[in-house]
Design a protein around this motif. Structure first.
Motif, PDB file in Angstrom:
ATOM      1  N   THR A 264       0.716  -1.684   0.298  1.00 52.36           N
ATOM      2  CA  THR A 264      -0.119  -0.179  -0.196  1.00 52.36           C
ATOM      3  C   THR A 264       0.733   1.374  -0.072  1.00 52.36           C
ATOM      4  OG1 THR A 264      -0.359   0.620   2.866  1.00 52.36           O
ATOM      5  CG2 THR A 264      -1.054  -1.365   1.507  1.00 52.36           C
ATOM      6  N   ARG A 265       0.089   2.270  -0.467  1.00 48.79           N
ATOM      7  CA  ARG A 265       1.281   4.063  -0.806  1.00 48.79           C
ATOM      8  C   ARG A 265      -0.146   5.026  -0.158  1.00 48.79           C
ATOM      9  NH1 ARG A 265       4.723   3.917  -5.589  1.00 48.79           N
ATOM     10  NH2 ARG A 265       6.319   5.141  -4.944  1.00 48.79           N
ATOM     11  N   TRP A 266       0.505   5.247   0.788  1.00 50.83           N
ATOM     12  CA  TRP A 266      -0.461   6.283   1.348  1.00 50.83           C
ATOM     13  C   TRP A 266      -0.119   8.060   1.094  1.00 50.83           C
ATOM     14  CZ3 TRP A 266      -4.951   4.725   4.769  1.00 50.83           C
ATOM     15  CH2 TRP A 266      -4.667   3.095   3.996  1.00 50.83           C
ATOM     16  N   ARG A 267      -0.461   8.655   1.852  1.00 47.20           N
ATOM     17  CA  ARG A 267      -0.399   9.825   1.113  1.00 47.20           C
ATOM     18  C   ARG A 267      -1.136  10.634   2.711  1.00 47.20           C
ATOM     19  NH1 ARG A 267       0.357  11.535  -3.809  1.00 47.20           N
ATOM     20  NH2 ARG A 267      -1.892  11.451  -4.924  1.00 47.20           N
ATOM     21  N   ILE A 268      -0.644  11.462   2.913  1.00 49.09           N
ATOM     22  CA  ILE A 268      -1.694  12.300   4.294  1.00 49.09           C
ATOM     23  C   ILE A 268      -0.858  13.583   4.557  1.00 49.09           C
ATOM     24  CG2 ILE A 268      -1.541  11.950   7.013  1.00 49.09           C
ATOM     25  CD1 ILE A 268      -1.827   9.382   4.866  1.00 49.09           C
ATOM     26  N   GLY A 269      -1.691  14.287   4.675  1.00 54.56           N
ATOM     27  CA  GLY A 269      -1.765  16.301   4.996  1.00 54.56           C
ATOM     28  C   GLY A 269      -2.875  16.588   5.502  1.00 54.56           C
ATOM     29  N   CYS A 270      -2.234  17.345   6.028  1.00 54.16           N
ATOM     30  CA  CYS A 270      -3.079  18.181   7.275  1.00 54.16           C
ATOM     31  C   CYS A 270      -4.817  19.105   7.002  1.00 54.16           C
ATOM     32  CB  CYS A 270      -2.614  19.363   7.515  1.00 54.16           C
ATOM     33  SG  CYS A 270      -1.087  18.509   9.155  1.00 54.16           S
ATOM     34  N   ALA A 271      -5.677  18.568   7.772  1.00 57.33           N
ATOM     35  CA  ALA A 271      -7.015  19.071   6.714  1.00 57.33           C
ATOM     36  C   ALA A 271      -7.781  19.754   8.434  1.00 57.33           C
ATOM     37  CB  ALA A 271      -8.492  17.967   6.595  1.00 57.33           C
ATOM     38  N   PRO A 272      -8.658  21.415   7.791  1.00 55.85           N
ATOM     39  CA  PRO A 272      -8.933  21.864   9.182  1.00 55.85           C
ATOM     40  C   PRO A 272      -9.856  21.389  10.284  1.00 55.85           C
ATOM     41  CG  PRO A 272      -9.249  22.665   7.090  1.00 55.85           C
ATOM     42  CD  PRO A 272      -9.306  21.604   6.615  1.00 55.85           C
ATOM     43  N   SER A 273      -9.877  21.403  11.155  1.00 55.90           N
ATOM     44  CA  SER A 273      -9.757  20.484  12.096  1.00 55.90           C
ATOM     45  C   SER A 273     -12.003  21.483  12.467  1.00 55.90           C
ATOM     46  CB  SER A 273      -9.562  21.139  13.949  1.00 55.90           C
ATOM     47  OG  SER A 273      -9.565  22.394  13.819  1.00 55.90           O
TER      48      SER A 273
ATOM     49  N   TYR B 189     -16.814  27.002  22.122  1.00 53.52           N
ATOM     50  CA  TYR B 189     -15.359  27.407  22.732  1.00 53.52           C
ATOM     51  C   TYR B 189     -14.780  27.874  22.022  1.00 53.52           C
ATOM     52  CZ  TYR B 189     -14.573  22.341  23.591  1.00 53.52           C
ATOM     53  OH  TYR B 189     -13.886  21.450  23.582  1.00 53.52           O
ATOM     54  N   PRO B 190     -13.762  28.790  22.763  1.00 50.93           N
ATOM     55  CA  PRO B 190     -12.197  29.145  22.379  1.00 50.93           C
ATOM     56  C   PRO B 190     -11.915  27.408  22.475  1.00 50.93           C
ATOM     57  CG  PRO B 190     -13.451  30.198  23.513  1.00 50.93           C
ATOM     58  CD  PRO B 190     -14.420  29.443  23.645  1.00 50.93           C
ATOM     59  N   GLY B 191     -10.886  27.208  21.485  1.00 53.53           N
ATOM     60  CA  GLY B 191      -9.980  26.280  21.594  1.00 53.53           C
ATOM     61  C   GLY B 191      -9.126  26.099  19.790  1.00 53.53           C
ATOM     62  N   VAL B 192      -8.831  24.344  19.916  1.00 52.41           N
ATOM     63  CA  VAL B 192      -8.742  24.021  18.729  1.00 52.41           C
ATOM     64  C   VAL B 192      -9.111  22.315  19.104  1.00 52.41           C
ATOM     65  CG1 VAL B 192      -6.672  22.858  17.711  1.00 52.41           C
ATOM     66  CG2 VAL B 192      -6.202  25.142  18.856  1.00 52.41           C
ATOM     67  N   GLY B 193      -9.544  22.399  18.277  1.00 52.77           N
ATOM     68  CA  GLY B 193     -10.401  20.486  18.417  1.00 52.77           C
ATOM     69  C   GLY B 193      -9.380  19.640  17.675  1.00 52.77           C
ATOM     70  N   ARG B 194     -10.053  19.182  17.622  1.00 56.30           N
ATOM     71  CA  ARG B 194      -8.903  17.471  17.592  1.00 56.30           C
ATOM     72  C   ARG B 194      -8.545  17.650  16.391  1.00 56.30           C
ATOM     73  NH1 ARG B 194     -10.572  11.048  18.200  1.00 56.30           N
ATOM     74  NH2 ARG B 194      -8.566  10.307  17.236  1.00 56.30           N
ATOM     75  N   GLY B 195      -7.104  17.171  15.960  1.00 58.21           N
ATOM     76  CA  GLY B 195      -6.562  17.262  14.484  1.00 58.21           C
ATOM     77  C   GLY B 195      -7.251  16.440  13.420  1.00 58.21           C
ATOM     78  N   ARG B 196      -7.646  17.020  12.031  1.00 57.86           N
ATOM     79  CA  ARG B 196      -7.867  16.089  11.204  1.00 57.86           C
ATOM     80  C   ARG B 196      -6.399  15.648   9.897  1.00 57.86           C
ATOM     81  NH1 ARG B 196     -14.235  18.132   9.831  1.00 57.86           N
ATOM     82  NH2 ARG B 196     -15.391  17.834  12.146  1.00 57.86           N
TER      83      ARG B 196
END
Length: 257
Positions: free
Chosen positions: A188-197, A202-209
């Motif tokens: 298998t070959r995987w490509r991974i990138g960040c996405a908006p959480s 309330y103020p803060g940062v949600g779980r990463g996506r």
């Protein structure tokens, strides 16, 4: 001396045929399957998970540090789920730039990792191959910028022989070219990138996506998913808003955009 025929005594054509047969046998063999535990993901994988005696390649979606971190943690999460109590993961690399607290947050604590450092990619690949053939490790992870098809075939053979999964993280050599464009013997070959959480009430940062693309798999089709990043056990999750949405083919999101 007994008249024994060795591989080196055979004509070149026979040597090549014997080597191809050995590679074909190793490539056809399968080990225990590691499922992700997500129907939307496992259901699209030919083996219903990752082959536990195979080579799997991972690359960041871009050369950005955020995507590099996402790809590293994706590999670490898989390794964490493979490493049962009392077993270890070998992580081979040329430059020690791993962030240990980040690895521990996805379930791969310092007591479960053995590090090996080589001066160049060829040394890292050799270290990984030796670790695979030993058969005593839960998983081998190696970070390289270059690995040709011969090198990946050797890793696949070693993974099959040692019944040990191999995660090869292909680091970006240039900003314009994805490392996964080169031929490979990987399952298998995987490509991974960040996405908006997801926005929080309330103020803060949600779980990463993460944007998770399976670029190629043996016996199956490519696809892409947006998933929540690994938790402290190395497990991924479907975002609540897309839990009932079917996976999209690779490139569909880009075409829609």
């Amino acid at each position: 001396m007994p008249a024994l025929s060795s591989l080196t005594d055979r004509p070149r054509a026979e040597q090549l045929a014997a080597l191809r047969a050995e590679v074909a046998h190793a490539e056809g063999a399968r080990g225990p399957v590691l499922a992700f535990g997500l129907g939307a993901l496992d259901g699209r994988l030919a083996d219903r998970g990752l082959d536990g005696a195979g080579l799997h390649e991972i690359a960041a979606a871009s050369s950005a540090l955020s995507d590099d971190a996402a790809a590293t943690l994706f590999a670490a999460g898989i390794a964490a789920r493979l490493a049962a109590p009392g077993s270890s993961v070998l992580w081979a690399l040329t430059r020690f730039d791993l962030y240990a607290p980040g690895l521990e947050q996805v379930g791969l604590g310092p007591d479960r990792i053995l590090y090996a450092q080589g001066r160049k990619d060829s040394e890292v690949l050799a270290l990984a191959e030796e670790g695979l053939r030993d058969g005593a490790l839960a998983c081998v992870v190696a970070e390289v910028k270059a690995a040709d098809q011969t090198a990946t075939r050797r890793l696949q053979l070693a993974a099959s022989e040692g019944r040990t999964p191999m995660l090869l993280y292909r680091r970006h050599r240039t900003r314009e070219r994805c490392p996964l464009t080169a031929p490979s013997a990987a399952r298998t070959r995987w490509r991974i990138g960040c996405a908006p959480s997801a926005p929080l009430p309330y103020p803060g940062v949600g779980r990463g996506r993460w944007s998770v693309e399976l670029v190629r798999q043996r016996g199956g089709n490519p696809f892409s998913l947006e998933l929540e990043a690994c938790d402290d056990t190395g497990c991924l999750a479907l975002p609540a808003a897309v839990a009932d949405r079917a996976p999209a083919p690779v490139g569909a999101a880009r075409r829609a955009a």
